[in-house]
Design a protein around this motif. Structure first.
Motif, PDB file in Angstrom:
ATOM      1  N   PHE A  48       0.755  -1.366   0.027  1.00 29.52           N
ATOM      2  CA  PHE A  48       0.082  -0.009   0.165  1.00 29.52           C
ATOM      3  C   PHE A  48       0.826   1.308   0.078  1.00 29.52           C
ATOM      4  CE2 PHE A  48      -2.601  -3.095   1.772  1.00 29.52           C
ATOM      5  CZ  PHE A  48      -3.860  -3.041   0.933  1.00 29.52           C
ATOM      6  N   GLY A  49       2.120   1.198  -0.580  1.00 28.31           N
ATOM      7  CA  GLY A  49       2.841   2.348  -0.524  1.00 28.31           C
ATOM      8  C   GLY A  49       3.561   2.862   0.571  1.00 28.31           C
ATOM      9  N   LEU A  50       3.687   2.253   1.611  1.00 33.84           N
ATOM     10  CA  LEU A  50       4.403   2.440   2.811  1.00 33.84           C
ATOM     11  C   LEU A  50       5.683   1.813   2.903  1.00 33.84           C
ATOM     12  CD1 LEU A  50       1.324   2.184   5.256  1.00 33.84           C
ATOM     13  CD2 LEU A  50       2.247   4.256   4.261  1.00 33.84           C
ATOM     14  N   ARG A  51       6.841   2.573   3.519  1.00 32.80           N
ATOM     15  CA  ARG A  51       7.997   2.042   3.941  1.00 32.80           C
ATOM     16  C   ARG A  51       8.087   1.619   5.245  1.00 32.80           C
ATOM     17  NH1 ARG A  51      12.003   5.050   3.485  1.00 32.80           N
ATOM     18  NH2 ARG A  51      10.919   7.050   3.228  1.00 32.80           N
ATOM     19  N   PRO A  52       8.614   0.650   5.785  1.00 37.11           N
ATOM     20  CA  PRO A  52       8.617   0.412   7.325  1.00 37.11           C
ATOM     21  C   PRO A  52       9.613   1.446   7.800  1.00 37.11           C
ATOM     22  CG  PRO A  52       8.990  -1.447   5.989  1.00 37.11           C
ATOM     23  CD  PRO A  52       9.146  -0.510   4.925  1.00 37.11           C
ATOM     24  N   ASP A  53      10.525   2.045   7.114  1.00 41.75           N
ATOM     25  CA  ASP A  53      11.407   3.004   7.855  1.00 41.75           C
ATOM     26  C   ASP A  53      11.106   4.573   7.473  1.00 41.75           C
ATOM     27  OD1 ASP A  53      12.097   2.849   5.285  1.00 41.75           O
ATOM     28  OD2 ASP A  53      14.167   3.028   5.330  1.00 41.75           O
ATOM     29  N   GLY A  54       9.934   4.747   6.775  1.00 45.16           N
ATOM     30  CA  GLY A  54       9.348   5.964   6.250  1.00 45.16           C
ATOM     31  C   GLY A  54       8.776   6.708   7.680  1.00 45.16           C
ATOM     32  N   HIS A 108       2.105  10.217  -3.956  1.00 38.66           N
ATOM     33  CA  HIS A 108       3.674   9.725  -3.464  1.00 38.66           C
ATOM     34  C   HIS A 108       3.607   8.736  -2.536  1.00 38.66           C
ATOM     35  CE1 HIS A 108       4.777  13.455  -5.736  1.00 38.66           C
ATOM     36  NE2 HIS A 108       4.081  13.960  -5.225  1.00 38.66           N
ATOM     37  N   GLY A 109       2.651   7.863  -2.417  1.00 38.12           N
ATOM     38  CA  GLY A 109       2.388   6.867  -1.267  1.00 38.12           C
ATOM     39  C   GLY A 109       1.573   7.319  -0.184  1.00 38.12           C
ATOM     40  N   LEU A 159     -12.256  11.496   8.431  1.00 40.55           N
ATOM     41  CA  LEU A 159     -11.310  11.584   7.488  1.00 40.55           C
ATOM     42  C   LEU A 159     -10.013  11.265   8.079  1.00 40.55           C
ATOM     43  CD1 LEU A 159     -10.417  11.894   4.360  1.00 40.55           C
ATOM     44  CD2 LEU A 159      -9.885  14.159   4.789  1.00 40.55           C
ATOM     45  N   ALA A 160      -9.179  10.548   7.854  1.00 40.46           N
ATOM     46  CA  ALA A 160      -7.794  10.218   8.455  1.00 40.46           C
ATOM     47  C   ALA A 160      -6.796   9.478   7.306  1.00 40.46           C
ATOM     48  CB  ALA A 160      -8.063   9.278   9.481  1.00 40.46           C
ATOM     49  N   GLY A 161      -5.461   9.890   7.746  1.00 39.79           N
ATOM     50  CA  GLY A 161      -4.731   9.266   6.895  1.00 39.79           C
ATOM     51  C   GLY A 161      -3.250   9.283   7.282  1.00 39.79           C
ATOM     52  N   LEU A 162      -2.311   8.651   6.444  1.00 38.00           N
ATOM     53  CA  LEU A 162      -0.827   8.680   6.511  1.00 38.00           C
ATOM     54  C   LEU A 162       0.030   9.166   5.687  1.00 38.00           C
ATOM     55  CD1 LEU A 162      -0.492   5.775   9.094  1.00 38.00           C
ATOM     56  CD2 LEU A 162      -0.135   7.934   9.708  1.00 38.00           C
TER      57      LEU A 162
END
Length: 382
Positions: free
Chosen positions: A181-187, A212-213, A223-226
């Protein structure tokens, strides 16, 4: 509800219970206690569902309708909303059925206390039971229809992951699932929370903001997001709070901060994109209402909320503090002459003993905070 000389009708009993906040709260607590997923929803949303159930039963009694012919659009929408939030149909029904069972217990208890015969109670419960079953079927239908649509787009899995990350963090989530889902563990990601737009707008915002992910969806009816990048703008009719970028393991700490800042911004009737850090002071102070009351009484006890002139003095003093204790800027903001500002501040000092208003006088930072907080909370209570 106490026994009176004349027993109320079953419909009257149900109408009274639906309007009784204590009864609604008790049924809502039963629903939340029997479903961990329902317990995560805002308490107000669960209470709304309880009132829907009770009023549906009341409508059944008053109109003598066949449940098969009634429009259950709202119930289907409820099921669809919960599917979009990643709540399983089993968890949803667990809460609904626990609430229904508690409602039946309360109807029997209050009905007997009011002198309604058992046979009347039984007949009424059978009637609303048929409607309750129809409501539950509509909820399931809406949930399953939305789930099928979400599975086709991957939105269901995306919603579940976003909810888990915001509430519990990435523990137990594999790197492969994050990458999918476009996330990086170290992001590092900005936590975002906002007022709830309709589903179509949420979908449009999702396409716009995750280029951009990141993840964007609905969590706890908001509404919520990361997001890896802070949005530049948001629709002016929405209120959205965003926190500085943090590692994923900090998401459960950022989410409640965003919620608290959202409440602060909503009280100020703000709109658009707002940063949590810009509202940090007000949000922190809002978390201490008892202390605010003490401070308000100590500094502004001589003011009368019913006195329009006193409210004018407090409004002017708050504007003066908001504008860096500058008479010219305060006067421009209030559309009055600087001498008017000076006069009002002097009168406030005469009534309350502060704050200092002499030319060139400056308060210490703690004094400014105390007076600003007292004035803001006093005016909010008027």
């Amino acid at each position: 509800m106490t026994r009176t000389g004349k027993a109320p009708t079953f419909g009257g009993l149900l109408r009274d219970l639906a309007a009784d906040a204590a009864v609604v709260d008790e049924v809502a607590r039963a629903a939340r206690a029997n479903s961990p997923e329902v317990a995560r929803l805002p308490a107000g949303e669960v209470r709304r569902q309880v009132v829907l159930l009770l009023t549906s039963g009341l409508g059944a009694l008053e109109r003598h309708e066949d449940p098969a012919g009634r429009d259950f659009t709202e119930a289907r929408r409820l099921g669809a909303d919960r599917a979009a939030q990643g709540i399983s149909v089993a968890d949803l029904l667990g809460g609904v059925q626990a609430g229904r069972d508690r409602a039946v217990e309360l109807v029997v208890r209050h009905g007997r206390a009011a002198g309604i015969a058992d046979e009347v109670l039984l007949e009424g419960l059978l009637t609303i039971g048929r409607y309750a079953a129809a409501v539950e079927r509509a909820v399931v239908t809406g949930h399953r229809a939305a789930e099928r649509e979400l599975v086709g787009t991957g939105a269901a899995a995306r919603a579940r992951l976003l909810r888990r990350l915001l509430l519990d963090g990435p523990t137990g989530t594999s790197p492969a699932e994050l990458t999918r889902f476009g996330l990086r563990p170290d992001g590092r990601y900005h936590c975002l929370v906002g007022t709830e737009p309709d589903p179509a707008r949420t979908h449009a915002l999702h396409r716009q903001l995750i280029r951009h992910g990141g993840l964007l969806g609905t969590v706890e009816d908001r509404l919520a997001g990361l997001l890896p990048r802070c949005p530049g703008t948001m629709p002016v009719d929405l209120l959205v709070l965003v926190a500085p970028a943090q590692p994923l393991e900090r998401a459960p700490a950022m989410y409640p901060l965003c919620l608290a800042a959202l409440r602060t911004a909503a009280r100020r009737r703000l709109r658009g994109l707002r940063r949590v850090t810009d509202l940090a002071g007000e949000t922190a102070l809002a978390a201490q209402p008892a202390l605010a009351e003490l401070l308000r009484g100590a500094l502004l006890g001589a003011l009368d909320p019913a006195d329009e002139f006193h409210r004018e003095l407090a409004t002017t003093a708050l504007a003066w503090l908001d504008h860096g204790q500058r008479l010219d800027q305060t006067a421009a903001a209030l559309h009055v002459h600087p001498n008017t500002v000076r006069y009002r501040l002097r009168r406030l000092r005469e009534v309350t003993g502060g704050p200092p208003v002499e030319e060139g006088a400056r308060s210490t930072v703690p004094e400014i905070i105390h007076w600003w907080w007292a004035l803001r909370s006093w005016l909010d209570g008027c």
